[in-house]
Scaffold this active site. Structure first.
Site, PDB file in Angstrom:
ATOM      1  N   SER A 156     -38.360 -85.794  70.383  1.00 35.71           N
ATOM      2  CA  SER A 156     -37.251 -85.962  70.001  1.00 35.71           C
ATOM      3  C   SER A 156     -37.124 -87.158  71.109  1.00 35.71           C
ATOM      4  CB  SER A 156     -37.032 -85.075  69.559  1.00 35.71           C
ATOM      5  OG  SER A 156     -36.729 -84.500  68.614  1.00 35.71           O
TER       6      SER A 156
ATOM      7  N   HIS B 161     -29.795 -85.171  68.558  1.00 41.52           N
ATOM      8  CA  HIS B 161     -29.699 -82.958  67.730  1.00 41.52           C
ATOM      9  C   HIS B 161     -30.407 -82.949  68.641  1.00 41.52           C
ATOM     10  CE1 HIS B 161     -34.242 -85.300  67.525  1.00 41.52           C
ATOM     11  NE2 HIS B 161     -34.528 -84.132  67.487  1.00 41.52           N
TER      12      HIS B 161
ATOM     13  N   ASP C  12     -28.503 -90.123  63.846  1.00 44.19           N
ATOM     14  CA  ASP C  12     -29.336 -89.850  65.707  1.00 44.19           C
ATOM     15  C   ASP C  12     -29.629 -89.992  67.166  1.00 44.19           C
ATOM     16  OD1 ASP C  12     -30.626 -87.409  67.016  1.00 44.19           O
ATOM     17  OD2 ASP C  12     -32.314 -87.283  65.432  1.00 44.19           O
TER      18      ASP C  12
END
Length: 844
Positions: free
Chosen positions: A793, A644, A699
């Site tokens: 992230s 992402h 992901d």
């Protein structure tokens, strides 16, 4: 005491019996009477000889024991110091080659000899003594003395040395020495002998404004030599103390009792009662290795064995004005107090008193934000060594943040340190509060701490004294633990984790008698455990069976390169070749997950990572120079991150490798330059084609660097686990990154770390409305409070394996519903489910 070999053996030569045989006449056998009259029978003769030999042996043995064992000499070496009060200190006394040093040294030696000769328990055993150094105050002489004493007189000698006192001693040529404060301590004989025979001493003196450096031989270009014994005698000016800081410390890992190590003494002689610290192993650069002396001298000693090649240390020292008074009279509504010279280790032999008074109509409380007063073997209950005393209560040891309240507007804080082993100390703030409302709008703990009312009766010890969980009535959504009576969320029941501490939340989930409970909750007969068949369906019945045996292959069983599957949980890189072809221990696969710096951090708040603590952590920057996502180094050319992070937006094409720069070895985002930091451009980005931006399934992304990085202590790859690797529910993991420290907040400049645990997948799916897929891993705390956040992230979820000390990549920071919310744990990409995809795109 040494074991002595007497070298005594029984003498087996025939005894000379001539004198006896001359009186024996052998007659014909029939003349029996004459035979009986002329001498004893042969058996009596033999018995007499044996008895005589035994008595002779006993006599010899007693004589040998008396002269060789009972009177055997034991070497005893003492070192200590004495204070000379009738001489002024001269600078020449710092130089062992000066005539002044030699003259005073001779006087001290003569005084010690005269003193020992006057004590009956010392005089016969004294051998020699010598002076090793002088320092101010008026003059302190450091010395050693050697004795040779029979073992049975050892206790008397030790008692005499401990009681030895001298005042004024008259010497030859009508001179005299006035002496007080005479102390002596026994030392290790072998170490004392080695230092005396082969040790080297360096004498260093610092001045105001100077920074004096010293290091191990060859540092940093070559390792320190083996079998080295050397010491550095450090000095400062009068009325100053020494501030010693080890800038770099990388030595052989700690061994017990020997190996390579450094000792720092608050003295110029090496004695245990004046030890400040014993150092070995490696420390990260941010670790607190700053130490203060109590006077203007300090001794640093280095001992190395015959093994190991390590860079050693580099240190520097300065002088600091000695505190005339430690403590303060504090008046006002609030303020801060710290241990002396904080954040350096406080000095030994200190006493500080803070007299605190807040406005008359208020009460005072102290909040300790950091507290480290730990010495070797300290009994925490009585605190006999270093402690803080408040309201006649002593506090010591290592403590989390805590509060001490007073029932008046006055309180007194007293800090005491003894003469050895110091620590980081403490920092505290004192506050004033309304006696009727100590925590406005919050819940007041018994300790005086204030917490949110939302945290009361939630099943967690937020007050640290359980006062927020006392007398709680459990709601219909809670479960009451049997022993602690705490109210826990009902979805904690049967989640595979002992949340209550007494297993009462898991008792209802037990399998029938003579059954085995699988990791997935399934129950099978005990006879099916370790039968080389995956009866559970998750391999848990075959994962802890001792020896690695060949079994049926499943998704949960480790497969060797030769396609054999073995019954052992997480066999890769554990130091044992479990596969017949040795493929579980291949060097190229196992050269990962190493942390040169992995010591416990001692930083206020406990969330800042140490420099080099997570050497696979990567910071990804886009063209504007800002940290955007994290990543993990898995080889010298490959990174793993979250897919992402590389989804295009109208303003920027994040999928374009040219917009990214990867930084390695970064600790502070404001300091991205330095010898330990590298940067590389990205050559290729491969995001998983199955990534769904509405579910965050799959992901994961691979990033290839434009050129390899060089591995250092600050840059290392993390291990990629096998698809069969088991990360059980409840296992502790670490999430790291520079993301926001609060939801909606800004990112952190310093790399952060948080300790979390794996949460049962079913329980997690329940609280997150069935949003999880098998490729997701749930970790954190359902109670909230600790979590990854924006900016984390793509970063690693690291798992430290106890079996081999290596660190494995358990997950990649993926998504979450806010940050650190209750019943909203963090979700991570589950690496074991992506193992084949990772191998396909990295070759690893």
């Amino acid at each position: 005491m040494k074991d002595f070999d007497s070298n005594l053996k029984y003498n087996n030569r025939p005894q000379n019996m001539n004198g006896f045989e001359e009186g024996v006449e052998f007659l014909p056998v029939m003349n029996t009477k004459k035979v009986e009259k002329r001498g004893p029978k042969r058996k009596f003769i033999f018995l007499g000889v044996v008895i005589g030999a035994v008595l002779l042996s006993l006599t010899i043995g007693l004589l040998v024991w008396h002269f060789k064992y009972r009177n055997a000499s034991m070497q005893k070496i003492y070192t200590g110091q004495l204070r000379i009060t009738n001489y002024p200190f001269l600078d020449a006394y710092e130089n062992p080659s000066s005539p002044e040093y030699a003259d005073l040294s001779a006087k001290v030696i003569e005084m010690l000899k005269n003193t020992y000769q006057g004590v009956p328990d010392l005089a016969p055993h004294f051998k020699q003594c010598n002076v090793t150094a002088f320092s101010e105050g008026s003059i302190i002489a450091y010395y050693w003395a050697e004795f040779a004493v029979p073992a049975y007189r050892e206790a008397a000698l030790e008692k005499a040395m401990s009681e030895l006192k001298v005042k004024t001693v008259y010497l030859r040529h009508h001179s005299l020495l006035s002496v007080d404060s005479l102390v002596a301590f026994p030392v290790d004989i072998e170490l004392a002998r080695k230092f005396r025979d082969s040790g080297r001493t360096f004498f260093l003196h610092t001045k105001t404004g100077d920074v004096t450096k010293f290091s191990t031989s060859g540092f940093p270009n070559s390792p320190y030599p083996a079998n080295t014994l050397c010491q550095w005698a450090l000095r400062a000016d009068p009325d100053h103390v020494i501030r010693l800081n080890f800038k770099t410390f990388k030595m052989e890992p700690c061994k017990t009792p020997y190996g390579d190590y450094v000792m720092v003494y608050d003295s110029l002689t090496a004695v245990e009662p004046r030890v400040l610290v014993r150092l070995c192993g490696s420390y990260p650069p941010s670790y607190n290795l700053t130490f203060l002396s109590s006077q203007n001298v300090m001794l640093v000693t280095l001992f190395t064995d015959d093994k190991g090649k390590h860079p050693g240390f580099m240190a520097e020292f300065t002088q600091v004005r000695k505190k005339k008074f430690c403590g303060e009279n504090l008046r006002g509504a609030s303020g801060v107090i710290t241990s002396p010279y904080y954040p350096a280790h406080y000095p030994p032999d200190m006493e500080c008193v803070w007299d605190i008074q807040v406005p008359e109509n208020k009460h005072v409380k102290l909040r300790f934000n950091m507290f480290y007063l730990v010495g070797p073997g300290d009994p925490i209950n009585s605190c006999p060594n270093d402690y803080v005393e408040i309201n006649k209560q002593r506090y010591c040891g290592e403590r989390a943040s805590f509060v001490v309240s007073s029932n008046s507007s006055k309180t007194m804080v007293r800090f005491v340190s003894d003469k050895s082993y110091t620590d980081t100390g403490f920092t505290a703030e004192y506050l004033s509060y309304e006696p009727s409302n100590p925590c406005p709008g919050q819940y007041t703990c018994k300790s005086g701490s204030c917490i949110s009312k939302m945290l009361q009766c939630d099943g967690w010890n937020d007050c640290r004294d359980f006062s927020d969980e006392d007398s709680c009535i459990c709601t219909t959504e809670q479960f009451r633990c049997k022993k602690s009576q705490l109210c826990k969320p009902r979805h904690y029941v049967c989640d595979g984790v002992n949340d209550c501490g007494d297993h009462s939340d898991e008792l209802e989930c037990k399998c029938p008698e003579k059954s085995f409970k699988c990791g997935n909750g399934k129950c099978i007969p005990e006879t099916q455990k370790c039968d080389r068949t995956d009866n559970c369906g998750d391999g848990s019945d075959e994962s802890d069976c001792g020896k690695a045996l060949i079994t049926t292959c499943t998704d949960y069983i480790y497969k060797c390169k030769n396609n054999e599957c073995i019954t052992k949980n997480n066999p890769e890189c554990d130091g044992e070749k479990d596969c017949s072809d040795g493929s579980d221990e291949v060097a190229t696969m196992c050269n990962c997950g190493k942390r040169p710096y992995s010591r416990k951090t001692r930083i206020v708040g406990g969330v800042n990572a140490d420099i080099g603590e997570w050497p696979w952590q990567v910071s990804l920057h886009i063209k504007n120079g800002l940290h955007t996502c994290g990543a993990s180094l898995v080889s010298t050319t490959m990174l793993l991150s979250a897919a992402h992070c590389f989804q295009d937006e109208p303003a920027i094409r994040y999928s374009d490798p040219s917009v990214w720069t990867a930084y390695f070895g970064v600790h502070d985002q404001n300091k991205r330059t330095g010898n330990e930091i590298m940067q590389r451009k990205i050559k290729r980005i491969v995001a998983h084609t199955g990534f769904k931006d509405h579910t965050f399934d799959n992901d994961i992304a691979v990033l290839e660097l434009d050129s390899p990085v060089t591995l250092t202590d600050f840059i290392q790859p993390i291990c990629i686990p096998d698809s069969s690797h088991n990360f059980p529910v409840g296992k502790t993991l670490w999430v790291t990154g520079w993301g926001a420290t609060t939801e909606g907040g800004s990112g952190s400049a310093i790399l952060q770390k948080a300790e979390i645990r794996i949460i049962n997948q079913t329980v997690c799916n329940d609280v997150l409305d069935n949003q999880l897929t098998p490729r997701m891993l749930c970790a954190g705390f359902l109670s909230g409070g600790i979590d990854a956040c924006q900016g984390d992230s793509g970063g690693p979820l690291s798992s430290v394996e106890m079996s081999n000390g290596k660190v494995y990549l358990a997950g990649i920071v993926s998504w979450g519903d806010g940050c650190a919310r209750r019943n909203k744990p963090g979700i991570y990409t589950r690496i074991t489910k992506m193992r084949d995809w990772i191998k396909q795109h990295t070759g690893l």
